[in-house]
Design an enzyme around this catalytic site. Structure first.
Site, PDB file in Angstrom:
ATOM      1  N   GLN A   2       0.843  -1.187   0.000  1.00  0.00           N
ATOM      2  CA  GLN A   2       0.000   0.000   0.000  1.00  0.00           C
ATOM      3  C   GLN A   2       0.884   1.245   0.000  1.00  0.00           C
ATOM      4  OE1 GLN A   2      -2.079   0.252   3.687  1.00  0.00           O
ATOM      5  NE2 GLN A   2      -3.298   2.026   3.110  1.00  0.00           N
ATOM      6  N   GLY A   3       0.936   1.936  -1.136  1.00  0.00           N
ATOM      7  CA  GLY A   3       1.804   3.112  -1.255  1.00  0.00           C
ATOM      8  C   GLY A   3       1.045   4.401  -1.037  1.00  0.00           C
ATOM      9  N   SER A  39       1.571   6.555   2.314  1.00  0.00           N
ATOM     10  CA  SER A  39       2.347   7.524   3.095  1.00  0.00           C
ATOM     11  C   SER A  39       3.590   7.997   2.359  1.00  0.00           C
ATOM     12  CB  SER A  39       2.790   6.894   4.415  1.00  0.00           C
ATOM     13  OG  SER A  39       1.679   6.411   5.114  1.00  0.00           O
ATOM     14  N   SER A  43       4.808  -1.270   3.816  1.00  0.00           N
ATOM     15  CA  SER A  43       4.983  -2.631   4.337  1.00  0.00           C
ATOM     16  C   SER A  43       5.034  -3.644   3.202  1.00  0.00           C
ATOM     17  CB  SER A  43       3.827  -3.004   5.268  1.00  0.00           C
ATOM     18  OG  SER A  43       3.759  -2.106   6.328  1.00  0.00           O
ATOM     19  N   GLU A  57      -9.335  -1.076   6.111  1.00  0.00           N
ATOM     20  CA  GLU A  57      -8.181  -1.253   6.986  1.00  0.00           C
ATOM     21  C   GLU A  57      -8.590  -1.124   8.453  1.00  0.00           C
ATOM     22  OE1 GLU A  57      -5.212   1.595   5.992  1.00  0.00           O
ATOM     23  OE2 GLU A  57      -3.571   0.422   6.856  1.00  0.00           O
ATOM     24  N   ASN A  59      -3.594   6.708  16.549  1.00  0.00           N
ATOM     25  CA  ASN A  59      -4.728   6.701  17.471  1.00  0.00           C
ATOM     26  C   ASN A  59      -5.209   8.122  17.767  1.00  0.00           C
ATOM     27  OD1 ASN A  59      -4.265   4.018  17.328  1.00  0.00           O
ATOM     28  ND2 ASN A  59      -4.320   3.662  19.541  1.00  0.00           N
ATOM     29  N   GLU A  60      -4.308   9.091  17.643  1.00  0.00           N
ATOM     30  CA  GLU A  60      -4.758  10.488  17.790  1.00  0.00           C
ATOM     31  C   GLU A  60      -5.713  10.831  16.649  1.00  0.00           C
ATOM     32  OE1 GLU A  60      -1.525   9.562  18.005  1.00  0.00           O
ATOM     33  OE2 GLU A  60      -1.204   9.895  20.141  1.00  0.00           O
TER      34      GLU A  60
END
Ligand SMILES: Cc1cc2nc3c(=O)[nH]c(=O)nc-3n(C[C@H](O)[C@H](O)[C@H](O)COP(=O)(O)OP(=O)(O)OC[C@H]3O[C@@H](n4cnc5c(N)ncnc54)[C@H](O)[C@@H]3O)c2cc1C
Lengths: 374, 277
Positions: free
Chosen positions: A130-131, A133, A165, A248, A358-359
């Site tokens: 998954q590209g 970021s 990843s 996701e 999580n923020e």
């Protein structure tokens, strides 16, 4: 017809079938010496598990049957994950393909894309990454700057992705790229399916805090993507990307994490946390709560109720549960499993960061669930 | 039983909500008038008639709504009693509250004329009503405390689930109030809703409340674990309410703003149900 409630007789039958199959199919080495396997052995077990899943028809449970799936719904998916979690089954290597790429192509792809990609996602013969970021675009994903310039018959991609990843094992990549410098934010991006095995793709693995090299930075120099590999409309890739992200953060992702949490908390209760029984019991309660939260969200999803809000809650819940479990494992000082806990403690630090920190999940809850305008 | 509510549950909960909302004065005052409106509408007897198909999961929905109005009516205990005991329509319409045995004396925690008091087997008992002040310390769930021995296991399980759902309703009310407060209270020349620390408190309160709701539903499904679910559910609700107080600042600590009605109810439910195993 898929199952819509866990109390249907069909659900019990399906559960029994899965349980029997998992018990028989589970690699022996995994069952007996899981905690002491090397990373290579773990990966080997994962690949074998991918193949076994496919052969037995468990790879695309909720995919429509015309695309090689079983045409079931979220309930069957979850039952599968529950049973495999009970049996401590591994997490497959083709997961990004099955959970992210496949459903996205099914939802937004062309028939040609479905025919070309789906079969090899199902049998895990092609691994996906998954590209999304980039160095300058993490939480602020809409700021990606990797460009795809329109050329005859397709696009030329230039730029850099990071934290990708499985990039080094991947044949294909789901890409979010910038296709316009004039159009407004969220309407200037496109979604491409890129072949990683070509000139101009440079994958450089990054060593992680746990010593593994699971993610990479990936450089793209004039990499060609044909028009046929554009998903959705040009410049409307953000919408497609949101589909990916909702998968996701969904119930099946949470269920795979339940597999992990179960193994860890069982180990705490069985062995490592003998000096902190109360802490271990609390984690066990939270694990059960996560299981039920997944069940509830899944039934709400199957009943097509508003389950949108569930994703963020689940993500925060599973990531913090695993982090707290591995922390207790580390703190327990169990000499037999010291390395196991160190490894998993370090690995768990990523969980509150990836698939939306999580923020960011908490922002989503206040913005879109509680609807408190800024 | 499914985790998803049936139509009947949604319908009853919506109606009960409407009635409670239109009639409720102070959230803490037991109100015989509201109960008579509910009873006349037939909402108190609805769980007793199998034709209506009301299951425990549906009662949880009503319990959650009623938690927004702590102590106001005996709707939850009456719905449970209608499900457990052979009581006639008139008895149910009177409202059923549990009997609490305090030493040799039997007292009713709900103070209102005409309300029937039952013990753990559903038999009416002569009870001395408590005063309104002591009322707030003894909620309808005392049913379980005084008469534990007489209540058989499955009733206890159902009551645990229902009263965790009541507690979730308490969290609902406090979160709603806290969101509203964050939108109007200004500091540093702007509404505090813009501060991310405040926003994340609200998000965490929401997460805890949703988890508690899951605990209530799970308690209804897993009898053998229900005591654990109840403990966890009450604790999560408390977390949500504590965050609500924090978001309010000093005002949250005042009696006047009223968060304590909700917090106290949860603490009481927890302590009474916590004693039951
Ligand atoms: C193990 C791992 C695997 C990954 N795999 C992939 C992958 O396969 N493909 C892919 O595309 N990406 C992947 N990622 C990247 C991941 O999605 C990003 O790391 C993540 O979105 C955060 O972006 P960032 O690292 O740039 O951090 P930043 O966005 O710079 O965040 C830094 C800190 O600031 C906080 N922050 C930022 N914005 C806000 C805000 N608005 N409000 C509150 N806090 C804020 C964050 O929460 C964080 O604590 C992976 C990451 C990890 C750790």
């Amino acid at each position: 017809m898929s199952i819509t409630r866990f109390d249907e007789p069909a659900a019990a039958e399906f559960r029994a079938d899965v349980a029997t199959w998992v018990r028989d199919a589970l690699p022996k080495k995994w069952q007996t010496s899981r905690a002491s396997l090397t990373p290579d052995e773990v990966q080997q077990a994962q690949r074998e598990w991918d193949a076994a899943l496919h052969t037995a028809g468990y790879a695309g449970l909720s995919w429509p049957s015309e695309y090689g799936g079983r045409g079931f719904g979220p309930i069957e998916e979850l039952i599968y994950y529950e049973e495999s979690s009970r049996a401590n089954a591994p997490d497959g290597f083709g997961r990004i393909g099955r959970v992210l790429a496949g459903p996205t192509i099914i939802a937004a792809g062309t028939e040609a894309q479905k025919a070309k990609y789906l079969p090899r996602i199902l049998d895990a013969s092609e691994i996906w990454c998954q590209g999304f970021s980039e160095p300058g675009a993490g939480s602020d994903l809409a700021s990606v700057t990797t460009t795809a310039k329109k050329v005859d018959g397709g696009y030329l991609v230039n730029g850099q992705k990071i934290w990708t990843s499985f990039a080094q094992y991947s044949k294909r990549c789901l890409m979010l790229v910038k296709t316009s410098s004039d159009l407004p934010r969220h309407h200037n991006l496109s979604f491409l399916l890129l072949d990683m095995e070509q000139e101009g793709v440079d994958v450089r693995p990054i060593r992680q805090i746990n010593g593994e090299e699971e993610f990479s930075e990936v450089f793209f120099t004039d990499v060609f993507v044909a028009d046929e590999d554009l998903v959705g409309e040009e410049h409307e890739g953000w919408r497609v990307a949101m589909t990916v992200l909702s998968n996701e953060r969904g119930t099946t992702e949470a269920a795979t994490r339940l597999v992990e949490a179960t193994a860890q908390i069982d180990l705490l209760n069985r062995c490592c946390a003998s000096n902190s029984r109360l802490d271990a019991a609390r984690l066990d309660d939270r694990r059960e709560l996560l299981r039920w939260h997944i069940l509830r969200s899944t039934e709400e999803k199957a009943a097509e109720l508003d389950w949108f809000q569930a994703g963020s809650i689940l993500k925060v819940q599973w990531s913090e549960l695993i982090q707290d479990s591995t922390r207790l494992g580390l703190d327990s000082g169990c000499s037999v499993h010291r390395d196991y806990w160190r490894h998993h403690y370090l690995a768990s630090k990523a969980m509150s960061i990836y698939s939306g920190t999580n923020e960011i999940q908490r922002n989503i809850i206040t913005d879109r669930v509680l609807r408190v305008a800024r | 039983m499914s985790t998803v509510v049936e139509e009947v549950g949604t319908l009853v909960a919506e109606n009960v909500h409407e009635i409670l909302e239109s009639a409720a004065g102070s959230p803490a005052a037991p109100n015989a008038k509201i109960w008579s409106v509910l009873a006349e509408g037939g909402w108190g007897t609805i769980s007793a008639d199998p034709e209506n198909g009301m299951e425990l999961r549906d009662i949880l929905e009503v319990a959650r709504i009623s938690g927004r109005f702590p102590y106001s009516t005996p709707i939850v205990s009456t719905l449970l009693a209608g499900r457990w005991f052979e009581l006639d329509e008139e008895q149910l319409a009177a409202g059923v509250v549990p009997a609490l045995r305090r030493g040799t004396e039997i007292v009713a925690p709900y103070y209102s004329e005409g309300v029937m008091v039952v013990d753990g087997s559903g038999a009416p008992v002569e009870a001395a009503p408590l005063s309104v002040e002591s009322f707030s310390l003894l909620t309808p769930v005392a049913l379980l405390s005084g008469a534990t021995a007489e209540i058989h296991g499955s009733q206890l399980v159902e009551a645990r689930a229902a009263y965790v759902a009541v507690a979730v309703g308490c969290a609902d009310a406090v979160i709603e109030q806290s969101v509203a407060w964050a939108q109007t209270r200004e500091q540093f020349g702007q509404p505090i809703k813009g501060f991310q620390a405040v926003r994340h408190h609200l998000a965490d309160a929401h997460i805890a409340r949703e988890q508690a709701w899951t605990a209530a539903i799970a308690a209804a499904h897993e009898p053998e674990r229900s005591a654990r679910w109840a403990r966890q559910g009450f604790s999560l609700v408390r977390t949500a309410i504590e965050l609500g107080i924090q978001v309010h600042g000093g005002v949250g600590f005042t009696w006047e703003v009223g968060i304590q009605h909700f917090l106290n109810q949860v603490i009481e439910l927890d302590s009474i149900l916590g004693e039951t195993q």
